[in-house]
Write an enzyme that holds these catalytic residues in place. Structure first.
Site, short mmCIF file in Angstrom:
data_model
loop_
_atom_site.label_atom_id
_atom_site.label_comp_id
_atom_site.label_asym_id
_atom_site.label_seq_id
_atom_site.Cartn_x
_atom_site.Cartn_y
_atom_site.Cartn_z
N ASP A 312 -26.35 48.71 52.42
CA ASP A 312 -25.85 47.35 53.21
C ASP A 312 -25.92 46.41 52.07
OD1 ASP A 312 -25.75 45.70 55.32
OD2 ASP A 312 -27.71 45.13 54.85
N ASP A 504 -31.74 46.78 55.66
CA ASP A 504 -33.09 45.99 56.10
C ASP A 504 -32.88 45.62 57.40
OD1 ASP A 504 -31.09 44.21 55.48
OD2 ASP A 504 -32.64 42.61 55.37
N ASP A 508 -29.03 47.93 60.88
CA ASP A 508 -29.02 48.98 59.99
C ASP A 508 -29.69 50.20 60.57
OD1 ASP A 508 -27.58 47.88 58.05
OD2 ASP A 508 -29.24 46.73 57.08
#
Length: 630
Positions: A312, A504, A508
């Site tokens: 990410d 995080d 996600d």
């Protein structure tokens, strides 16, 4: 005491084995050796029967484990009267299974924290009345007016009724800056309101809102994960076949059935059963010393074989918090007085960028001016009367209404600008950016050094920003503008497996659960991400993700060394027993020396030294301007 009772209930065979050993010792001291033999032998056959039932179920599922040889070894030791060896084999069998179970099931709370974070209460406003009542979020109906107080989580999807508000959607979409919403704009459940209260009209119930859909994605992805095959089971068929062949040949060539039992006594699969779990526990302990929580030995094995890593962006490769990286004054203003004026005005703004400007001014030791004459225009900016000066701070279009000479500031790769006007004159701009993590590029290189060379970025942010960051750190593939479902689909489509996903935020959580190994940056990230991940990094240090792979590879190497050491020593003892050089009693004792050797070797996995943290100069990263007051 309560812990012991809980452990006994969870691992009853281990507890029963220890109890039988204690009772047997008491009987032996009382001179009842025959009773000890009957007790140990009967208990061994009882456990062998339980294991045989489990083995039969495994065979029906097409899986053959090492348990077959353990059962045969238990029966063989009973037949030759080696009842002490019988109990030791049972203890090794049940103890190894318990260690492995503990390693795999340390964190069975994947969804608990995610569910706890889901908004539980909504402040419902009665139409035409000022009264607000608190109701369970599940009772909100479409059309209800909901008050969302400052810093509260939006309980259901809705449309904004207030004139304007800013919402932090970073945990949902990955966008690092609050998103400005105007009256009538949609607002997502799970987003966090800014510093001013806002009213929304519900467009979905809690069950049908965005946050609950993310929870459903996590459940779906977790359920679809294939179970990890025990490392020892991969050697079950060849080791069992070789052991039985040697025992059979010894019986055939000698004509003595005792040889068969003597060979199987030293062929007990304890080194295979115990060495891998011990190594895994050692690896998990080493990881914990490095601030890495690994949820099971199977995770270490998958980490060791990983071929692709997916990141990410916001909060993972970057810090996820905007900072001021430049002040660009127009004559006659200087950097210091432009920043001081802007920060003084921003004291009366609820926008998160206001806090960044104030922090930058205070870091430079600038004195801020207070006033009672300030007003904020939601989603646009703030106007403040500071002494004799009228200061405007906000979007370019907002500032240009009072300062026609205001001009757009040239920006690079996703930078965003905050514009300032003083007394109707354009005074300059302040540039904000999200900083790349200090060791992001070094982490990508560390993955490559460990054989994980295929790198991907999946982000909900804009493509220009994503590509800019990917170029800075050396990531090879980028997919931007992703929703949670898009990330899950993208990870499932990756050919180079196993796949590691590093993230995080709440957005996600589904993709962390869908990946072969999900790694959550848990120091500042959402609890939901941490709970749906297989690995949680407790420190705000991206390099620990690559270190987790290194620990996994070291652990598997040591586990395999221990297994092969046990196999080699067992084979040597089997050959000696086949020729009659090792009686059953001596064989049982020598086999325990083999077990000890393999366990001591496996314990090397716990001895890894804590790696030194990598520090490098911070590099500013350009943010996408999509959510900025620009």
């Amino acid at each position: 005491m309560q812990t012991l009772v809980h452990a006994a209930r969870r691992y009853p065979i281990v507890a029963a084995t220890i109890l039988v050993a204690v009772v047997g010792l008491a009987l032996w001291l009382a001179g009842a050796a025959a009773a000890v033999q009957w007790l140990f032998s009967g208990f061994g056959l009882f456990v062998a029967g339980i294991e045989a039932v489990g083995m039969a179920r495994q065979l029906r599922r097409g899986s053959f484990g090492i348990d077959f040889l353990a059962i045969t070894a238990i029966v063989a030791t009973v037949l030759v009267g080696e009842y002490l060896a019988t109990l030791i084999i049972v203890l090794m069998l049940s103890g190894g299974a318990a260690l492995e179970d503990y390693a795999v099931n340390r964190a069975k709370r994947e969804l608990n924290a995610l569910l706890k974070r889901a908004p539980q209460v909504a402040h419902r406003v009665r139409d035409g009345q000022a009264e607000v009542e608190d109701v369970p979020a599940g009772e909100v109906r479409v059309g209800d007016l909901i008050l969302v107080r400052p810093a509260e989580i939006v309980p259901v999807d809705g449309d904004l009724v207030s004139d304007g508000a800013a919402f932090d959607e970073s945990s949902l979409t990955g966008e690092s800056l609050p998103v400005e919403r105007g009256s009538g704009d949609p607002v997502l459940s799970g987003s966090i309101n800014g510093r001013a209260a806002a009213t929304i009209r519900a467009t979905s119930t809690a069950a049908n809102s965005q946050y609950q859909q993310i929870i459903a994605l996590v459940e779906e992805a977790s359920a679809s994960k294939a179970p990890v095959v025990r490392l020892a089971d991969r050697y079950a068929v060849p080791f069992t076949a070789v052991s039985l062949a040697i025992a059979g040949l010894a019986w055939l060539l000698s004509g003595d059935p005792t040889r068969f039992a003597e060979v199987l006594v030293v062929a007990t699969p304890c080194p295979l059963l115990i060495s891998a779990p011990v190594a895994f526990m050692g690896g998990m302990s080493r990881a914990a010393r490095n601030g890495i929580i690994v949820k099971g030995g199977g995770v270490l094995e998958t980490l060791a074989r990983a071929r692709t890593v997916v990141f990410d962006k916001t909060g993972t490769l970057t810090h996820g918090q905007p900072t001021i990286v430049g002040v660009r004054p127009e004559h006659p203003f200087t950097e210091r007085n432009l920043l001081a004026l802007a920060a003084s005005a921003e004291q009366y703004s609820s926008h998160v960028l206001a806090a960044s400007v104030i922090v930058a001014a205070r870091d430079r030791g600038l004195e801020l001016t207070s006033t009672e004459r300030a007003s904020e225009v939601p989603a646009n900016g703030v106007v403040a009367r500071l002494g004799d000066l009228e200061v405007m701070v906000g979007k370019l279009s907002f500032v240009a209404d009072r300062a026609p000479d205001a001009a757009a500031t040239p920006l690079d790769g996703g930078e965003l600008a905050i514009y300032v006007a003083v007394d109707g004159r354009f005074a300059g701009s302040i540039v904000a950016a999200d900083r790349l993590r200090d060791n992001a590029k070094a982490t990508i290189s560390a993955f490559a050094a460990r054989g994980v060379r295929d790198t991907v970025m999946l982000t909900g942010d804009a493509r220009p920003t994503a590509e800019h960051i990917a170029e800075l750190v050396g990531i090879t593939r980028v997919q931007a503008d992703c929703l949670p479902r898009d990330k899950v689909d993208a990870v499932r489509a990756i050919a180079g497996r196993p796949v590691i996903m590093v993230g995080d935020g709440v957005n996600d959580a589904p993709v962390l659960a869908a990946a072969d190994v999900g790694i959550a940056m848990g120091a500042k990230g959402a609890t939901a991400a941490s709970e749906s991940a297989d690995v949680v990094i407790l420190l705000d240090d991206l390099s620990r993700t690559a270190r987790a792979v290194a620990i996994g590879q070291d652990t598997i190497r040591i586990a395999l060394q221990s297994i092969w050491l046990g196999i080699a020593l067992s084979l040597g003892l089997m050959l000696l027993a086949a020729f009659g050089f090792i009686p059953a009693t001596a064989g049982a004792l020598s086999q325990e020396l083999v077990d000890l050797a393999t366990i001591l070797n496996a314990l090397r996995a716990i001895g890894g030294r804590r790696d030194a943290a990598v520090s490098a100069a911070s590099t500013p990263v350009r943010l996408a301007p999509s959510a900025a007051r620009t």
